[in-house]
Design a protein around this motif. Structure first.
Motif, PDB file in Angstrom:
ATOM      1  N   SER A  94       0.834  -1.195   0.000  1.00 41.67           N
ATOM      2  CA  SER A  94       0.000   0.000   0.000  1.00 41.67           C
ATOM      3  C   SER A  94       0.874   1.253   0.000  1.00 41.67           C
ATOM      4  N   LEU A  95       0.312   2.335  -0.522  1.00 43.40           N
ATOM      5  CA  LEU A  95       1.030   3.604  -0.567  1.00 43.40           C
ATOM      6  C   LEU A  95       0.833   4.388   0.713  1.00 43.40           C
ATOM      7  N   SER A  96       1.871   5.094   1.129  1.00 41.83           N
ATOM      8  CA  SER A  96       1.790   5.967   2.293  1.00 41.83           C
ATOM      9  C   SER A  96       2.787   7.097   2.101  1.00 41.83           C
ATOM     10  N   PHE A  97       2.278   8.325   1.933  1.00 49.18           N
ATOM     11  CA  PHE A  97       3.183   9.455   1.738  1.00 49.18           C
ATOM     12  C   PHE A  97       2.440  10.758   2.006  1.00 49.18           C
ATOM     13  N   GLU A  98       3.212  11.832   2.150  1.00 51.51           N
ATOM     14  CA  GLU A  98       2.655  13.179   2.302  1.00 51.51           C
ATOM     15  C   GLU A  98       3.145  14.024   1.137  1.00 51.51           C
ATOM     16  N   HIS A  99       2.232  14.680   0.440  1.00 49.35           N
ATOM     17  CA  HIS A  99       2.599  15.496  -0.709  1.00 49.35           C
ATOM     18  C   HIS A  99       2.040  16.902  -0.541  1.00 49.35           C
TER      19      HIS A  99
ATOM     20  N   ASP B 131       8.036  11.573  -3.722  1.00 54.60           N
ATOM     21  CA  ASP B 131       6.868  10.730  -3.524  1.00 54.60           C
ATOM     22  C   ASP B 131       6.298  10.365  -4.895  1.00 54.60           C
TER      23      ASP B 131
END
Length: 368
Positions: A2-7, A185
């Motif tokens: 799964s994806l997990s990031f802050e943009h 990201d």
């Protein structure tokens, strides 16, 4: 997985249109309710800047611009803006011009409308930089992000071929660095790869035919995407190196980026195979049949070198004034600012080899 990031996406208006700079500038000044405008444009851009700002309420025209934005120049420009009760800034020119406008805005809070005439990309970032005593300091502040950017490919038509190539590769460096910068990201990587594709397709067209409007549009589009990716992802190893070299040794900004880029890519590519494959495919736009991105074609570095060769890009830092005896000092200056996010561990020995190869104009080589 799964994806997990802050943009973070920066808020900015972009107006794009061939031959429409004057019209778009007037619209933006009206929107900002600006009544006393400071136009920042170098002497070499005077005629162009006067033409597209002729209908604006100009209170001050500032023509002193220097690369790497010296602090003493900034202080004088800020004082002039204050004494003329300026309420908005218009920058017309390349990265040094935009950089000076940003430095003025940093402490005054004045809104900027940027009109780029190169592919530097500074207009789309909230990054500022100033140089004092041979040290270039950079920072991030939303005060320096231009409120609007006016892109007009007609304003790039007189850009000399050599500067077109160097500036375009400077933009491409924003794309490459964004693949592994500290805040990289999936979103800014996708933007960076589209920017690389547009630049790899547009630059050869412009070099072959300086009057190719579609090619020029594509280069400006790619430069904007490159800068937007860079603003989000942050500054990677390549930009840290180039900022140090520019500030400490007064090397030309765009040409330094154009020379150093393939060497940093060659260093990092083995550690980021997926990003390298995607970049190789994007750079394939720079060949007539897209062969540079085809399966089995080799590395992204090789694809970049084919593109650079087709453009007649600069290859050696010694051609721009860097001395071989400067290299140990350069290594010492770069090491403390190497980002922890860099895919490959940067040792003094590796950095010296990279810089010497860039100085001598050697073929970029991976250490894997």
């Amino acid at each position: 997985m799964s994806l997990s990031f802050e943009h973070v996406t920066l808020g900015q208006r972009v107006l794009f249109g061939h031959g429409q700079a004057g019209e778009h500038l007037a619209e933006e000044m009206a929107r900002l309710a600006a009544g006393r405008v400071m136009v920042v444009a170098a002497e070499s851009e005077t005629e162009l800047a006067d033409r597209i700002t002729s209908g604006l309420p100009v209170a001050l025209r500032w023509r002193e611009v220097r690369q790497h934005v010296p602090v003493d120049l900034v202080e004088r420009a800020r004082a002039a803006a204050t004494s003329h009760s300026v309420d908005a800034l218009v920058s017309v020119g390349g990265g040094s011009t935009t950089g000076l406008a940003k430095a003025i805005a940093l402490t005054t809070g004045l809104p900027i409308v940027a009109v780029p005439t190169t592919y530097a990309g500074s207009e789309a970032t909230n990054v500022w930089g100033m140089t004092e005593g041979g040290v270039k300091t950079t920072g991030v502040d939303d005060n320096v992000l231009p409120a609007s950017v006016v892109y007009d490919s007609a304003l790039t038509m007189s850009l000399p071929a050599g500067l077109t190539v160097a500036s375009g590769l400077n933009a491409l460096a924003h794309c490459v660095d964004s693949l592994w910068a500290p805040r990289a990201d999936p979103i800014n990587r996708a933007i960076a790869l589209e920017g690389a594709r547009a630049l790899a397709h547009g630059l050869p067209r412009v070099v072959v035919d300086a009057g190719d409007v579609q090619g020029r549009d594509e280069c400006l589009y790619g430069a904007y995407l490159a800068a937007a990716a860079f603003a989000s992802a942050g500054s990677g190893l390549h930009h840290k190196i180039c900022h140090v070299l520019g500030g400490a040794f007064d090397l030309p900004h765009a040409e330094t980026h154009a020379v150093v880029l393939p060497h940093v890519l060659a260093l990092n590519e083995p550690a980021v195979p997926e990003a390298a494959r995607n970049l190789r495919a994007a750079l394939g736009a720079g060949t007539p049949d897209g062969a540079a991105g085809s399966p089995g074609d080799g590395s992204a570095t090789a694809s970049l070198e084919r593109l650079r060769s087709s453009l007649g890009a600069p290859t050696a830092l010694r051609d721009f004034g860097l001395q071989e005896q400067d290299l140990p000092d350069a290594v010492e200056r770069v090491l403390p600012v190497v980002p922890e996010s860099n895919p490959v561990r940067v040792t003094p020995e590796r950095l010296h080899r990279l810089l010497r190869a860039a100085w001598a104009g050697e073929t970029p080589r991976s250490e894997s």
